[in-house]
Structures are given as structure tokens and as C-alpha cells.
Design a protein around this motif. Structure first.
Motif, short mmCIF file in Angstrom:
data_model
loop_
_atom_site.label_atom_id
_atom_site.label_comp_id
_atom_site.label_asym_id
_atom_site.label_seq_id
_atom_site.Cartn_x
_atom_site.Cartn_y
_atom_site.Cartn_z
N TYR A 1 2.48 45.23 12.28
CA TYR A 1 1.19 45.92 12.26
C TYR A 1 1.13 46.95 11.13
O TYR A 1 0.09 47.11 10.49
N GLN A 2 2.23 47.63 10.89
CA GLN A 2 2.25 48.60 9.79
C GLN A 2 2.11 47.90 8.44
O GLN A 2 1.39 48.39 7.55
N CYS A 3 2.75 46.75 8.27
CA CYS A 3 2.61 45.99 7.03
C CYS A 3 1.17 45.50 6.85
O CYS A 3 0.64 45.50 5.74
N GLU A 4 0.55 45.08 7.94
CA GLU A 4 -0.85 44.68 7.86
C GLU A 4 -1.73 45.85 7.43
O GLU A 4 -2.65 45.68 6.62
N LEU B 1 -3.90 34.42 5.67
CA LEU B 1 -4.49 33.39 6.53
C LEU B 1 -3.53 33.00 7.65
O LEU B 1 -3.94 32.80 8.80
N ASN B 2 -2.26 32.93 7.33
CA ASN B 2 -1.25 32.63 8.34
C ASN B 2 -1.26 33.68 9.44
O ASN B 2 -1.20 33.37 10.63
N LEU B 3 -1.36 34.93 9.05
CA LEU B 3 -1.38 36.01 10.04
C LEU B 3 -2.67 36.00 10.85
O LEU B 3 -2.66 36.26 12.06
N VAL B 4 -3.79 35.71 10.20
CA VAL B 4 -5.07 35.65 10.92
C VAL B 4 -5.01 34.57 12.00
O VAL B 4 -5.50 34.76 13.11
N TYR B 5 -4.39 33.45 11.68
CA TYR B 5 -4.30 32.36 12.65
C TYR B 5 -3.27 32.64 13.75
O TYR B 5 -3.47 32.28 14.90
N ASN B 6 -2.14 33.26 13.41
CA ASN B 6 -1.02 33.34 14.35
C ASN B 6 -0.92 34.62 15.16
O ASN B 6 -0.41 34.60 16.28
N VAL B 7 -1.38 35.75 14.63
CA VAL B 7 -1.19 37.03 15.33
C VAL B 7 -1.85 37.05 16.71
O VAL B 7 -1.22 37.55 17.66
N PRO B 8 -3.05 36.51 16.92
CA PRO B 8 -3.59 36.52 18.29
C PRO B 8 -2.70 35.76 19.28
O PRO B 8 -2.54 36.19 20.42
N PHE B 9 -2.11 34.66 18.85
CA PHE B 9 -1.22 33.92 19.73
C PHE B 9 0.08 34.69 19.97
O PHE B 9 0.62 34.66 21.08
N TRP B 10 0.56 35.36 18.94
CA TRP B 10 1.77 36.17 19.11
C TRP B 10 1.51 37.33 20.08
O TRP B 10 2.37 37.67 20.88
N GLU B 11 0.35 37.95 19.97
CA GLU B 11 0.02 39.04 20.88
C GLU B 11 -0.05 38.54 22.32
O GLU B 11 0.41 39.21 23.25
#
Length: 154
Positions: A141-144, A97-107
Motif C-alpha cells: 500500500y505504501q508503494c502504491e 494494471l496487474n495491481l488493479v486486477y489483483n489487489v481486490p482479490f488479495w484483500e
């Protein structure tokens, strides 16, 4: 009859788009639909929009290129790279959930960093830090991908 029905359905869609564009586009559509109807068919009754609608802006005024003169100092670029790397590196990569929320902002932030780092990319220190940030995002991305693959197997 089917041709007339499909034409009216098509006209309804275009009317909806024209109403979203504004009164000017709506009037232009009204003038052009009278030529599209089947001979002998009556023109569809088109409602006019509210008086408070503003005319649609012209494409020339709406399509301006994005040009910026924002320049970052070398120290600011290094600080932004360090902050971004620390934020991504210190987060819990196992928390979906943390990645779903934060990855778009990080990108989005990585896109900004990519543009502001360009003038200093030839310097060894800045180039090395930016390379680390890119490698960090590749590993994320590889870990995802591995996590998603394991979830498919389970």
C-alpha cells in the motif's frame, strides 16, 4: 400543482422499487399511495407485474446470520499464509494494471486468512508469518501511494 408533480415523481420511484421487490410489495404500495395523494387528485394508474413473479421473501427468512464451522488445521493455515505471501511478493508491483486486477482479490484473501489464522495466532511461528503478511501488504500500500504521488507530480 408543484406538490402534486413532486408527489407523482416520488410515487414513480417507489413503484419502481416495489416492482423490483415483487408483487407483494407492489400491492402494499398501491394500498398506501391512495392515502398519500392530494385531495381531488386522481390516483396514478399502476401496472401490475407479470404473473410469473414470485412474492418477495420476508425479512426474517432473508436475514440469517453467517455462522461457519469450517476449521483449518495448523499446517493448512501455514500453507495458505506461505502461498499468499509468495503470490503477493512475487508479483510485479510496478505494473499498475496487474495491481488493479489483483489487489481486490488479495484483500479478500487477506480477510479470509485473518479469520482462519485466529486460533493459531498465539503460536510463535504462525504469529510471525501472519505478521510478515500484514507487513507485506502495508509495504504494498505504501508503494502504491508513492507511485500515485509520483504520477500526480508528472
Amino acid at each position: 400543482q408543484d406538490y402534486q408533480t413532486s408527489l407523482c415523481s416520488w410515487a414513480f420511484c417507489v413503484v419502481a422499487i416495489a416492482m423490483a421487490v415483487g408483487r407483494r410489495g407492489f400491492v402494499h404500495f398501491r394500498a398506501s399511495t391512495s392515502r398519500l395523494l392530494v385531495p381531488g387528485a386522481s390516483a396514478p394508474r399502476l401496472a401490475t407485474g407479470p404473473i410469473f413473479w414470485q412474492p418477495a421473501p420476508t425479512l426474517a427468512a432473508a436475514a440469517r446470520p453467517y455462522i461457519t464451522v469450517v476449521k483449518y488445521q495448523r499446517e493448512d493455515v501455514l500453507a495458505k499464509l506461505d502461498d499468499f505471501r509468495a503470490e503477493v511478493f512475487s508479483t510485479n508491483w510496478a505494473d499498475y494494471l496487474n495491481l488493479v486486477y489483483n489487489v481486490p482479490f488479495w484483500e479478500s484473501e487477506l480477510d479470509k486468512l485473518t479469520s482462519i489464522v485466529q486460533p493459531y495466532l498465539h503460536e510463535p511461528e504462525v504469529g510471525a508469518k501472519f505478521g510478515e503478511v500484514q507487513e507485506l501488504m502495508d509495504v504494498l500500500y505504501q508503494c502504491e501511494d508513492v507511485r500515485d504521488h509520483l504520477n500526480e507530480l508528472a
